[in-house]
Design an enzyme around this catalytic site. Sequence first.
Site, mmCIF file in Angstrom:
data_model
loop_
_atom_site.group_PDB
_atom_site.id
_atom_site.type_symbol
_atom_site.label_atom_id
_atom_site.label_comp_id
_atom_site.label_asym_id
_atom_site.label_seq_id
_atom_site.Cartn_x
_atom_site.Cartn_y
_atom_site.Cartn_z
ATOM 1 C CG ASP A 85 -1.921 1.173 1.157
ATOM 2 O OD1 ASP A 85 -2.811 1.140 0.294
ATOM 3 O OD2 ASP A 85 -1.808 2.112 1.969
ATOM 4 C CB SER A 86 0.350 4.645 -1.297
ATOM 5 O OG SER A 86 -0.933 4.896 -0.743
ATOM 6 C CE1 TYR A 119 2.971 5.895 -3.616
ATOM 7 C CE2 TYR A 119 2.014 4.040 -4.787
ATOM 8 C CZ TYR A 119 3.080 4.619 -4.132
ATOM 9 O OH TYR A 119 4.259 3.927 -4.007
ATOM 10 N N GLY A 120 -2.848 9.167 -4.350
ATOM 11 C CA GLY A 120 -4.111 9.541 -4.979
ATOM 12 C C GLY A 120 -4.060 10.767 -5.867
ATOM 13 C CB CYS A 130 -2.891 0.718 -2.684
ATOM 14 S SG CYS A 130 -2.806 2.463 -3.177
ATOM 15 C CB THR A 171 -4.327 5.170 -5.834
ATOM 16 O OG1 THR A 171 -5.301 5.916 -5.095
ATOM 17 C CG2 THR A 171 -3.712 6.067 -6.894
ATOM 18 C CD GLU A 225 -1.616 8.321 5.579
ATOM 19 O OE1 GLU A 225 -0.694 9.133 5.395
ATOM 20 O OE2 GLU A 225 -1.632 7.167 5.104
ATOM 21 C CB CYS A 247 -9.802 4.983 -0.045
ATOM 22 S SG CYS A 247 -8.217 5.466 0.695
ATOM 23 C CB THR A 248 -7.303 0.323 2.288
ATOM 24 O OG1 THR A 248 -6.136 1.045 1.858
ATOM 25 C CG2 THR A 248 -7.676 -0.713 1.235
ATOM 26 C CG HIS A 249 -6.027 5.736 4.330
ATOM 27 N ND1 HIS A 249 -5.368 5.138 3.292
ATOM 28 C CD2 HIS A 249 -5.065 6.331 5.090
ATOM 29 C CE1 HIS A 249 -4.066 5.361 3.401
ATOM 30 N NE2 HIS A 249 -3.863 6.075 4.487
#
Length: 280
Positions: free
Chosen positions: A12-13, A44-45, A75, A77, A165, A199-201
């Site tokens: 993942d980024s 990365y987005g 990820c 993206t 984040e 999005c995995t966040h």
Amino acid sequence: MPTPSQPIGVFDSGYGGLTVLREIVKKLPQYDYIYLGDNARTPYGTRSFDTVYHYTLECVQHLFDRGCRLVILACNTASAKALRNIQQLDLPAQYPGLDGPDRRVLGVIRPTTEVIGTYSKTGKVGVLATRGTVTSESYRVEIEKFFPGLGVFQEACPMWVPLVENGEYDSPGADYFVKQHIDRLLAQSPDIDTLLLACTHYPLLLEKIKHFAPSGATILSQGGIVSDSLADYLVRHPEIEAQCSKHGQRTFLTTDATEDFDRQATIFYGQPVQSIHLAL
């Protein structure tokens, strides 16, 4: 001599892919895993297709160099902007085999699009994602293959990853941005009854998303979907499964400071993490 470790790689980024790894480990705990977060170059987005492809390929190659035969791009993206080139160009050229490449790279978009239509009663689904994923149109294209005629509405949420984040995902200040983007999505169609967190966040914002989503709406996170898909893939590809080592080992790599990674990663992964710095 002991058999060399051949873990399953998860890339993942940043931190988000840890929400996917958490579900994979829960379902398939026997395998060894290496997680690589390219935190030094996240996000990365907002980056170009070429840049995301270059960064992703570099990280995938590093996982291959560490013994991985199978890598999951956890990820959206990277899956949207890099996966196709890696699968169609790089793997056949660099890792040819009798029955296709002897290294495999999988993404998170296809497993999700294979099932999303089964959750919607109205035939209208909403995709909440980074700008890069939305711009790629990957979800529209892939969903059309499996559920022709399903209405797909997308909304880019550029502030959601920074909120997560920076540890603001549970703060009152996050309410404004979560409500703003859900309202914009629903303005495209009031009949949307299924929301995909592409999005995995975003699972860290789940409680706020539930609060502002329509009552009764189905909200899909990708971790469980991807873990089920991986389990099925390993059954269907015993030649790949046999190469995956099974010692229950977990290794975490980050391209940024390990102290910062360990602190944040523990939130995403749900248990303490000790990482190793990787210089690319």
